[in-house]
Motif scaffolding. Structure first.
Motif: not given
Length: 383
Positions: A227-236
């Motif tokens: 979920g953190g990976l997905i969050a970072l990708l969605a933010a970046y």
């Protein structure tokens, strides 16, 4: 007979704590073995107490079998020291970082339950699959719109969106409206579908947050593990590269926080930690990565936040577990360095001896430290 019984109990204590230490330190042969190690490490003070009792029992029985008692005392003393290393290291590092950890809540239990239920909604149905999100609101009504926290759980496809709901109620009662979002768990050959789903959820939340007491202009994205990976990708990543999976506009977030999440999935990434390299779980994870990407190097890059950092990236909090079975701390250090090069505000927190999913233990020292960091981060960027 009493002294002999003391020696027998001391031996049992030595065996029990030695086994506990082995579960923490050795490569896990199965997921269950790893889970036992996680719980043992998170509650390391209990094995330490058993070892201390074993030491006292060895001393009490020394008149019966002096040599046996000496050996048992030595083994229990070593086990006691080993069991105390993780909590002592975490305590010291947390205090140096200004985090007010204590033993008062150490036995507060796990974070898998909460004192109330969320409101559950379906936010989209890509490909006919209903995707849900849970809404957690403060117990007491607020005077005005509250900042919004959107969390993306880690784990696997069959896990609930509110995986650790005690964190949700804590965030809500601190003055946030919390949305826990589900997503398609990395469909075959299309690992970015999960990011598209989270972007869809962000769009829905932006449209509807006011109806739940949230401020759509103050949205922070968080996530753990996958979920953190997905969050970072969605933010970046730019919206044109991974558009939402439903008809909504792009929603930039005020900040992003990721716990024990990978930053680089390419061939240039740091190798697995040594425990994982010697575990059959490594091959299983490799097969899962192959399934998600189809072996396409371009998709590995597309799913690596490290390769999407730009000066436009939002403020970022990275929380890394120092004894993570799946991820070397160097992975997040490289991401922090890339953020620094781009001039992005960020903070990297390394928690020594914490295991992947340490936040399962609500009262643990690592969780206390993480809450302190997250609270300050949210106050600065969404308060």
């Amino acid at each position: 007979m009493i002294r002999l019984a003391c020696l027998l109990l001391s031996g049992a204590a030595a065996l029990l704590v030695t086994a506990a230490i082995a579960v923490v330190l050795l490569p896990p042969p199965s997921w269950e073995f790893w889970q036992y190690g996680l719980l043992t490490l998170e509650f390391a003070l209990f094995p330490a107490a058993v070892a201390a009792l074993g030491l006292l029992l060895a001393l009490a029985g020394r008149a019966s079998r002096p040599r046996v008692a000496a050996v048992l005392a030595a083994v229990n003393a070593v086990a006691l020291t080993a069991a105390l290393v993780p909590p002592a290291a975490t305590w010291r590092a947390a205090r140096q970082a200004g985090a007010p950890v204590s033993l008062n809540g150490y036995t507060d239990g796990l974070a898998v339950s909460a004192d109330r239920e969320p409101l559950t909604l379906v936010y989209a149905s890509p490909g006919g699959e209903d995707l849900e999100m849970d809404v957690w609101r403060p117990r007491e009504p607020a005077d005005g719109p509250l900042p919004v926290v959107v969390n993306v759980h880690g784990g696997a496809e069959d896990l609930p969106q509110s995986l650790l709901p005690r964190w949700d109620t804590w965030l809500a009662d601190r003055g946030h409206v919390v949305f826990e979002v589900d997503y398609r768990f990395f469909p075959d050959g299309d690992g970015t579908a999960a990011v598209a789903d989270v972007r869809c959820a962000l769009g829905r939340i932006h449209e509807e947050a006011a109806g739940y007491g949230g401020d759509p202009g103050r949205i922070v994205l968080t996530g753990q593990s996958a979920g953190g990976l997905i969050a970072l990708l969605a933010a970046y990543t730019p919206a044109r590269d991974i558009p939402p999976s439903c008809p909504v506009g792009h929603v930039p977030v005020a900040a992003v926080a990721a716990w024990y999440s990978a930053a680089d999935g390419t061939a240039d990434a740091p190798p697995y930690p040594w425990r994982l390299r010697r575990s059959p779980l490594a091959a299983e994870l490799d097969r899962e990565s192959e399934r998600m990407t189809g072996g396409d190097p371009a998709l590995y890059t597309a799913m690596s936040p490290l390769h999407h950092v730009s000066p436009d990236a939002p403020p970022t909090l990275l929380i890394t577990a120092g004894h993570d079975l799946f991820l070397e701390p160097e992975d997040n250090r490289r991401l922090a360095a890339r953020l620094a090069e781009a001039g992005v505000e960020h903070r990297l927190v390394e928690i020594p001896w914490a295991e992947h999913m340490f936040d399962l233990n609500w009262g643990g020292l690592a969780s206390q430290w993480a809450r302190h960091e997250l609270a300050g981060f949210l106050d600065r960027h969404a308060g």
